[in-house]
Design a protein around this motif. Structure first.
Motif, PDB file in Angstrom:
ATOM      1  N   GLN A   1       8.715  -0.647   8.540  1.00  8.71           N
ATOM      2  CA  GLN A   1       7.697  -1.695   7.709  1.00  8.71           C
ATOM      3  C   GLN A   1       6.487  -1.509   7.853  1.00  8.71           C
ATOM      4  OE1 GLN A   1       9.373  -4.365   6.098  1.00  8.71           O
ATOM      5  NE2 GLN A   1      11.267  -3.267   6.844  1.00  8.71           N
ATOM      6  N   VAL A   2       5.784  -1.768   7.064  1.00  6.89           N
ATOM      7  CA  VAL A   2       4.287  -1.623   7.065  1.00  6.89           C
ATOM      8  C   VAL A   2       3.675  -2.684   7.866  1.00  6.89           C
ATOM      9  CG1 VAL A   2       2.062  -1.470   5.883  1.00  6.89           C
ATOM     10  CG2 VAL A   2       4.163  -0.453   4.886  1.00  6.89           C
ATOM     11  N   TYR A   3       2.817  -2.318   8.856  1.00 12.34           N
ATOM     12  CA  TYR A   3       2.047  -3.417   9.598  1.00 12.34           C
ATOM     13  C   TYR A   3       0.835  -3.817   9.195  1.00 12.34           C
ATOM     14  CZ  TYR A   3       0.381  -5.474  13.825  1.00 12.34           C
ATOM     15  OH  TYR A   3      -0.346  -6.433  14.828  1.00 12.34           O
ATOM     16  N   ASP A   4       0.232  -2.784   8.830  1.00 13.67           N
ATOM     17  CA  ASP A   4      -1.164  -3.005   7.977  1.00 13.67           C
ATOM     18  C   ASP A   4      -1.497  -1.782   7.288  1.00 13.67           C
ATOM     19  OD1 ASP A   4      -2.221  -1.569  10.237  1.00 13.67           O
ATOM     20  OD2 ASP A   4      -3.587  -3.140  10.806  1.00 13.67           O
ATOM     21  N   ARG A   5      -2.640  -1.865   6.613  1.00 13.66           N
ATOM     22  CA  ARG A   5      -3.142  -0.847   5.722  1.00 13.66           C
ATOM     23  C   ARG A   5      -4.904  -0.638   6.310  1.00 13.66           C
ATOM     24  NH1 ARG A   5      -1.912   0.677  -0.505  1.00 13.66           N
ATOM     25  NH2 ARG A   5      -0.217   1.297   0.795  1.00 13.66           N
ATOM     26  N   ILE A   6      -4.836   0.619   6.687  1.00 17.54           N
ATOM     27  CA  ILE A   6      -6.371   0.754   7.301  1.00 17.54           C
ATOM     28  C   ILE A   6      -7.249   1.179   6.180  1.00 17.54           C
ATOM     29  CG2 ILE A   6      -7.510   2.182   8.831  1.00 17.54           C
ATOM     30  CD1 ILE A   6      -4.756   3.118  10.008  1.00 17.54           C
ATOM     31  N   LEU A   7      -6.833   2.072   5.098  1.00 21.24           N
ATOM     32  CA  LEU A   7      -7.414   2.541   4.067  1.00 21.24           C
ATOM     33  C   LEU A   7      -6.863   2.956   2.756  1.00 21.24           C
ATOM     34  CD1 LEU A   7     -10.669   4.068   3.296  1.00 21.24           C
ATOM     35  CD2 LEU A   7      -9.273   5.966   3.760  1.00 21.24           C
ATOM     36  N   GLU A   8      -7.563   2.658   1.711  1.00 21.84           N
ATOM     37  CA  GLU A   8      -6.987   3.033   0.386  1.00 21.84           C
ATOM     38  C   GLU A   8      -8.004   3.456  -0.388  1.00 21.84           C
ATOM     39  OE1 GLU A   8      -4.463   1.436  -3.483  1.00 21.84           O
ATOM     40  OE2 GLU A   8      -3.813   0.770  -1.716  1.00 21.84           O
ATOM     41  N   LEU A   9      -8.014   4.890  -0.578  1.00 22.09           N
ATOM     42  CA  LEU A   9      -9.202   5.308  -1.504  1.00 22.09           C
ATOM     43  C   LEU A   9      -8.733   5.869  -2.568  1.00 22.09           C
ATOM     44  CD1 LEU A   9     -12.174   6.518  -1.470  1.00 22.09           C
ATOM     45  CD2 LEU A   9     -11.572   8.216  -0.409  1.00 22.09           C
ATOM     46  N   ARG A  10      -9.158   5.494  -3.858  1.00 23.08           N
ATOM     47  CA  ARG A  10      -8.517   6.086  -5.037  1.00 23.08           C
ATOM     48  C   ARG A  10      -9.732   6.798  -5.740  1.00 23.08           C
ATOM     49  NH1 ARG A  10      -3.984   3.764  -7.089  1.00 23.08           N
ATOM     50  NH2 ARG A  10      -3.292   1.893  -5.766  1.00 23.08           N
TER      51      ARG A  10
ATOM     52  N   ILE B   1      -4.127   7.056   1.474  1.00 28.12           N
ATOM     53  CA  ILE B   1      -3.560   5.820   2.325  1.00 28.12           C
ATOM     54  C   ILE B   1      -3.345   6.066   3.674  1.00 28.12           C
ATOM     55  CG2 ILE B   1      -1.862   4.060   2.252  1.00 28.12           C
ATOM     56  CD1 ILE B   1      -1.304   4.601  -0.814  1.00 28.12           C
ATOM     57  N   GLY B   2      -4.007   5.079   4.329  1.00 22.72           N
ATOM     58  CA  GLY B   2      -3.810   5.327   5.990  1.00 22.72           C
ATOM     59  C   GLY B   2      -3.181   3.830   6.339  1.00 22.72           C
ATOM     60  N   GLU B   3      -2.110   3.833   7.027  1.00 19.73           N
ATOM     61  CA  GLU B   3      -1.392   2.653   7.214  1.00 19.73           C
ATOM     62  C   GLU B   3      -1.006   2.846   8.822  1.00 19.73           C
ATOM     63  OE1 GLU B   3       0.811   1.358   2.906  1.00 19.73           O
ATOM     64  OE2 GLU B   3       1.541   2.970   4.184  1.00 19.73           O
ATOM     65  N   HIS B   4      -0.401   1.729   9.357  1.00 24.32           N
ATOM     66  CA  HIS B   4       0.160   1.398  10.477  1.00 24.32           C
ATOM     67  C   HIS B   4       1.622   1.160  10.292  1.00 24.32           C
ATOM     68  CE1 HIS B   4      -3.695   0.939  12.490  1.00 24.32           C
ATOM     69  NE2 HIS B   4      -3.368   2.058  13.330  1.00 24.32           N
ATOM     70  N   TRP B   5       2.746   1.809  10.656  1.00 29.55           N
ATOM     71  CA  TRP B   5       3.978   1.466  10.487  1.00 29.55           C
ATOM     72  C   TRP B   5       4.761   1.073  11.592  1.00 29.55           C
ATOM     73  CZ3 TRP B   5       6.891   1.771   5.798  1.00 29.55           C
ATOM     74  CH2 TRP B   5       6.017   2.231   4.510  1.00 29.55           C
ATOM     75  N   GLN B   6       5.477   0.277  11.475  1.00 27.97           N
ATOM     76  CA  GLN B   6       6.559   0.057  12.594  1.00 27.97           C
ATOM     77  C   GLN B   6       7.917   0.441  12.177  1.00 27.97           C
ATOM     78  OE1 GLN B   6       6.213  -4.077  14.249  1.00 27.97           O
ATOM     79  NE2 GLN B   6       8.345  -4.188  14.782  1.00 27.97           N
ATOM     80  N   THR B   7       8.456   1.314  13.419  1.00 32.01           N
ATOM     81  CA  THR B   7       9.705   1.986  13.300  1.00 32.01           C
ATOM     82  C   THR B   7      11.059   0.897  13.437  1.00 32.01           C
ATOM     83  OG1 THR B   7       9.956   2.765  15.481  1.00 32.01           O
ATOM     84  CG2 THR B   7       8.840   4.236  13.957  1.00 32.01           C
ATOM     85  N   GLU B   8      12.230   1.449  13.314  1.00 35.76           N
ATOM     86  CA  GLU B   8      13.300   0.472  13.563  1.00 35.76           C
ATOM     87  C   GLU B   8      13.481   0.145  15.078  1.00 35.76           C
ATOM     88  OE1 GLU B   8      14.987   4.757  13.234  1.00 35.76           O
ATOM     89  OE2 GLU B   8      13.851   3.125  11.844  1.00 35.76           O
ATOM     90  N   GLN B   9      12.828   0.964  15.723  1.00 33.74           N
ATOM     91  CA  GLN B   9      12.818   0.777  17.273  1.00 33.74           C
ATOM     92  C   GLN B   9      11.604  -0.139  17.757  1.00 33.74           C
ATOM     93  OE1 GLN B   9      13.024   4.109  16.120  1.00 33.74           O
ATOM     94  NE2 GLN B   9      15.210   4.478  16.405  1.00 33.74           N
ATOM     95  N   GLY B  10      10.978  -0.452  16.879  1.00 37.65           N
ATOM     96  CA  GLY B  10       9.598  -1.391  17.216  1.00 37.65           C
ATOM     97  C   GLY B  10       8.340  -0.385  17.489  1.00 37.65           C
ATOM     98  N   GLN B  11       8.528   0.863  17.448  1.00 39.70           N
ATOM     99  CA  GLN B  11       7.076   1.654  17.639  1.00 39.70           C
ATOM    100  C   GLN B  11       6.313   1.675  16.577  1.00 39.70           C
ATOM    101  OE1 GLN B  11       8.018   5.525  18.223  1.00 39.70           O
ATOM    102  NE2 GLN B  11       6.156   6.438  18.903  1.00 39.70           N
ATOM    103  N   ARG B  12       5.007   1.435  16.911  1.00 42.50           N
ATOM    104  CA  ARG B  12       3.871   1.438  15.714  1.00 42.50           C
ATOM    105  C   ARG B  12       3.240   2.911  15.825  1.00 42.50           C
ATOM    106  NH1 ARG B  12       1.438  -4.413  16.270  1.00 42.50           N
ATOM    107  NH2 ARG B  12       3.433  -5.538  15.421  1.00 42.50           N
ATOM    108  N   LEU B  13       3.428   3.297  14.422  1.00 43.19           N
ATOM    109  CA  LEU B  13       2.580   4.876  14.115  1.00 43.19           C
ATOM    110  C   LEU B  13       1.835   4.567  12.986  1.00 43.19           C
ATOM    111  CD1 LEU B  13       6.002   6.728  13.567  1.00 43.19           C
ATOM    112  CD2 LEU B  13       4.873   6.505  16.006  1.00 43.19           C
ATOM    113  N   GLU B  14       0.499   5.395  13.388  1.00 44.03           N
ATOM    114  CA  GLU B  14      -0.491   5.568  12.270  1.00 44.03           C
ATOM    115  C   GLU B  14      -0.089   6.596  11.413  1.00 44.03           C
ATOM    116  OE1 GLU B  14      -4.839   5.322  13.439  1.00 44.03           O
ATOM    117  OE2 GLU B  14      -4.867   7.368  12.396  1.00 44.03           O
TER     118      GLU B  14
END
Length: 180
Positions: free
Chosen positions: A7-16, A23-36
């Protein structure tokens, strides 16, 4: 093995830009780990294998800043937003080899859906086509980088000099389809 989607936690940047979206985002894995996670999205690509009298035609070499050398490639390019992959293939043949639409006997897709080219810095689909050109087609030699016989020995010779991974994938898939 069943797993939940990340799941997307938040979007850091979107440059078109006209060429890509970063696109830079923080994602949450199925184990609850947050990744950039950073990715580049691009328009889909098309690679065309032009065939003229059983000769594969490659466009003149082009300098590639990323690898700092000229490379020999099949005609290729991007699919515009309002364009089908087959129409992009026709436009690419015109731009890169000077081939008029009337010279194309057949344009056949090598892959009907497009292959996913997916990594952090490339998210797109690759569409491959074979364009059989009319035998009387006269190519302007200033557009042509090289020709190789479409036989097994010609393809093997071409693979010795062809650096583009996308071009190699389309060529090898077409060759494998010819053998079946």
């Amino acid at each position: 093995m069943a797993s939940q989607d990340w799941q997307v936690y938040d979007r850091i940047l979107e440059l078109r830009t006209q060429w890509l979206t970063l696109i830079g985002e923080h994602w949450q894995t199925e184990q609850g780990q947050r990744l950039e996670y950073w990715r580049v999205e691009k328009a889909d690509s098309v690679i065309v294998l032009p065939l003229l009298d059983q000769q594969l035609i490659l466009a003149r070499p082009t300098y590639r800043p990323g690898v700092q050398t000229q490379t020999l490639d099949f005609p290729g390019g991007r699919v515009a937003e309002d364009q089908s992959p087959s129409n992009a293939a026709i436009a690419i043949l015109k731009r890169e080899l000077g081939v008029e639409t009337s010279a194309i006997i057949s344009l056949s897709p090598i892959n009907h859906k497009g292959w996913a080219i997916n990594s952090s810095f490339s998210n797109q689909y690759l569409h491959g086509f074979v364009a059989e050109l009319h035998p009387r087609t006269q190519l302007d030699r200033t557009y042509v980088g090289a020709t190789y016989n479409a036989s097994l020995s010609g393809i093997q010779s071409l693979l010795n000099v062809l650096q583009c991974l996308q071009c190699r994938a389309v060529l090898l898939e077409w060759h494998s389809q010819q053998k079946s």
